[in-house]
Scaffold this motif. Structure first.
Motif, PDB file in Angstrom:
ATOM      1  N   ALA A 167       0.820  -1.364   0.044  1.00 61.98           N
ATOM      2  CA  ALA A 167      -0.124  -0.052  -0.048  1.00 61.98           C
ATOM      3  C   ALA A 167       0.828   1.231  -0.055  1.00 61.98           C
ATOM      4  CB  ALA A 167      -0.989  -0.012   1.305  1.00 61.98           C
ATOM      5  N   ALA A 170       2.271   1.834  -3.303  1.00 65.24           N
ATOM      6  CA  ALA A 170       1.377   2.008  -4.192  1.00 65.24           C
ATOM      7  C   ALA A 170       1.104   3.898  -3.852  1.00 65.24           C
ATOM      8  CB  ALA A 170       0.068   1.578  -4.269  1.00 65.24           C
ATOM      9  N   ALA A 184      -1.889   1.593  -7.866  1.00 63.72           N
ATOM     10  CA  ALA A 184      -2.090   0.439  -7.111  1.00 63.72           C
ATOM     11  C   ALA A 184      -2.082  -0.797  -7.712  1.00 63.72           C
ATOM     12  CB  ALA A 184      -3.670   0.771  -6.482  1.00 63.72           C
ATOM     13  N   SER A 204      -4.408  -1.074  -1.346  1.00 65.58           N
ATOM     14  CA  SER A 204      -3.293  -0.375  -2.081  1.00 65.58           C
ATOM     15  C   SER A 204      -4.424   0.722  -2.779  1.00 65.58           C
ATOM     16  CB  SER A 204      -2.693  -1.326  -3.178  1.00 65.58           C
ATOM     17  OG  SER A 204      -1.966  -2.286  -2.475  1.00 65.58           O
TER      18      SER A 204
END
Length: 605
Positions: A167, A170, A184, A204
């Motif tokens: 995450a 991203a 993402a 993400s």
């Protein structure tokens, strides 16, 4: 209810990661722009060629163009970056993408606390002084490290730490490249060649959206590249796009070969690790300075950049939309090809020597230059006014990076986000598919693994998934004669018959109607050896324990759980009526697992 609480907690943590990565990414972006303005522009008089949405700072230029300073400045910046990375955090050298992937697969999603700061400053020195690389790779590692640090502070488990690492990556990408959905998807797709991390997709996306929102709060909303309002789909152009995909794949393979050659050569040079990026920076300066002087005089742009230093997004911009100073006809094609070759070697010098600069940005630029040159050549050769070189540049951009990074879905979505529409969806799908096959055995990220089966991060998941796919009935040998007892069988007879049996470990005790009421384990031989008086008055009912059994319709994961729960080596296998159809021991489970994984590995190859 517990599952919802866990999901809610992860998503809340992802929001926190997005906020932090958005703030840090915005600061990094601004600091990098400031460093480039003060170090490269002000000192050397070099004016970078920029994409429409790239510039943050504006101000007076640096006066007259100083080519000698352009020649040495990249080496000085790379030297400062090399000292920082080598002395403080060696894992921050290079592009950053490999380190992120390595941390996910082999380090439990953990990155050291110093990584964001060291990577940021090393990249600012390297890129701010003209290193040929992008900022997205560093922000991928910086964002991932932020996710890892937050996970450590929140004391979450390894699985959630890996999710927050993804995450964070991203979010870092989203902040500087401004394609939240594509960023993402890239973070979950780049970890594997033929797979993706589904568990991390929603966190993400959430972190990416939050980070993007933070960035545009500071810098406003705009796409990185200017482009045509529409790119109409022309079915008759699909063969041209297919040819473009083949050419892009060849250029991508050449780029990877160039990068790996530089890496191998630099490893052989007897210099301290901290000095090797400076050697790459010096080679970059010696390559680019004559090109700047030659092209500057040719196009009456002295001191003006052509996208050879830095990420080079300005070169991608002219491949997409052209420029007022750009020539027409075959001269434009030649210019784009010269920039393509120069950018390829310049990036190999910077990143291949260990400089702290990303490979994502240059990959997009090289793809855009390839597509732009191809589109203009096709337009000149075919005389078709419907051919838009900008469309071919955008498709080449996505195809190039999607092919060498094995992220076809992410790069497809990114290009659609950059173009502001899905007009190029069909050509992109065609080209991404061709490049994915053509570049299947070539990769930009060596830490990338083929599928989850090859990832240490999913070692335990793989065992469970494989065992759940196999039914007990597919493994157990049915109809084999076995030894059983009635409840009233004397203990002496039980011991005698168990001792004479060569293959059983578990012996069922049956009721009068043939159903299992208990089992006697082979360990009874040891018990009766230490207490022989039991054989004189005990019966099978006294020796039996609760039966450990599974149904023939159960899977091997269930069978393994029963084996572990009862602490036995062998299970009874029963049918729907509760009658015995065979036996399953731990060696049967192990053998079935190895055979299944061998078949999966063979299929993957």
């Amino acid at each position: 209810m517990i599952a919802f609480q866990l999901v809610g907690r992860v998503l809340l943590h992802a929001i926190l990661v997005g906020v932090a990565a958005g703030i840090v990414g915005s600061l990094f972006f601004a600091a990098l722009e400031l460093a480039e303005h003060e170090l490269l522009l002000s000192l050397t008089g070099y004016v970078p060629l920029r994409a429409r949405g790239e510039a943050v700072f504006s101000g007076a230029d640096g006066g007259p163009f100083r080519p000698w300073l352009v020649c040495v400045l990249p080496a000085l910046g790379a030297l400062a970056g090399g000292l920082l990375t080598t002395k403080l955090a060696p894992e921050t050298g290079g592009g950053g993408g490999n380190a992120f992937i390595e941390a996910f697969h082999h380090k439990g999603g953990a990155m050291r606390k110093r990584v964001p700061l060291v990577k940021a400053f090393a990249s600012i020195f390297t890129l701010g002084c003209g290193g040929s690389g992008g900022r997205e790779g560093p922000t991928m590692q910086i964002g991932g490290a932020i996710g890892s640090i937050i996970a450590r502070g929140l004391r979450v488990g390894t699985r959630e730490r890996r999710i927050l690492l993804i995450a964070g990556a991203a979010a870092g990408m989203s902040a500087v490249f401004r394609t939240p959905l594509g960023a993402a998807l890239l973070a979950v797709e780049v970890l594997h060649r033929d797979d993706f991390e589904a568990d991390a997709l929603v966190p993400s996306i959430l972190a990416s959206v939050v980070s993007y929102s933070v960035f545009i709060y500071f810098f406003g909303e705009s796409t990185l590249f200017a482009h045509a309002p529409r790119y109409p789909f022309v079915p008759s152009h699909l063969p041209l796009y297919a040819a473009l995909a083949v050419i892009v794949s060849l250029v991508a393979a050449l780029f990877l070969r160039t990068m790996h050659t530089v890496e191998h050569t630099v490893r052989q040079i007897a210099l301290p690790s901290w000095a090797k990026p400076a050697l790459g920076g010096l080679a970059l300066g010696l390559l680019v300075t004559p090109m700047l002087m030659l092209l500057g005089s040719r196009f009456d742009r002295p001191g003006q950049g052509f996208g050879m230093l830095g990420a080079g997004y300005g070169a991608a911009q002219i491949a997409i939309t052209g420029a007022t100073w750009m020539p027409a006809g075959w001269t434009a094609v030649q210019l784009l090809l010269v920039l393509l070759a120069t950018k390829m070697v310049a990036t190999a010098f910077t990143v291949g020597s260990g400089g702290s600069a990303g490979d994502f940005g240059p990959s997009l630029v090289i793809g855009a230059l390839t597509g732009g040159a191809f589109g203009r050549a096709a337009e000149l050769l075919l005389g078709d006014p419907r051919i838009d070189p900008g469309a071919f540049a955008l498709v080449g951009m996505g195809t190039f990076y999607g092919g060498i990074a094995h992220v076809p879905i992410a790069s497809l979505v990114m290009v659609c986000e950059l173009a502001g529409s899905y007009d190029l969806l069909v050509p992109l799908m065609l080209c991404e598919g061709i490049a994915f096959v053509a570049l299947r055995h070539s990769t930009l990220y060596r830490a990338q693994v083929a599928t989850k089966r090859e990832s240490p991060a999913h070692k335990d998941d793989l065992i469970i998934d494989v065992l759940r796919s196999i039914r007990v009935a597919d493994v157990v040998i049915q109809g084999r004669p076995f030894v059983s007892f009635e409840a009233r069988t004397p203990a002496s007879s039980v011991v005698e018959r168990i001792a004479a049996c060569e293959w059983q470990d578990t012996f069922p005790v049956l009721s009068e109607d043939g159903k299992v009421i208990g089992t006697v384990d082979v360990e009874i031989l040891r018990t009766t050896a230490t207490a022989p008086e039991l054989s004189g008055f005990a019966i099978a009912h006294d020796l039996m324990t609760t039966p450990a059994s599974v149904s023939e319709t159960d899977d091997l994961h269930r069978a393994l759980q029963v084996l572990l729960d009862h602490g036995v080596r062998e299970l009874l296998v029963t049918d729907g009526d509760g009658k015995i159809v065979g036996f399953l021991d731990e060696s049967d489970v192990t053998r079935a697992y190895h055979e299944a994984t061998a078949r999966l590995e063979g299929a993957a190859q």
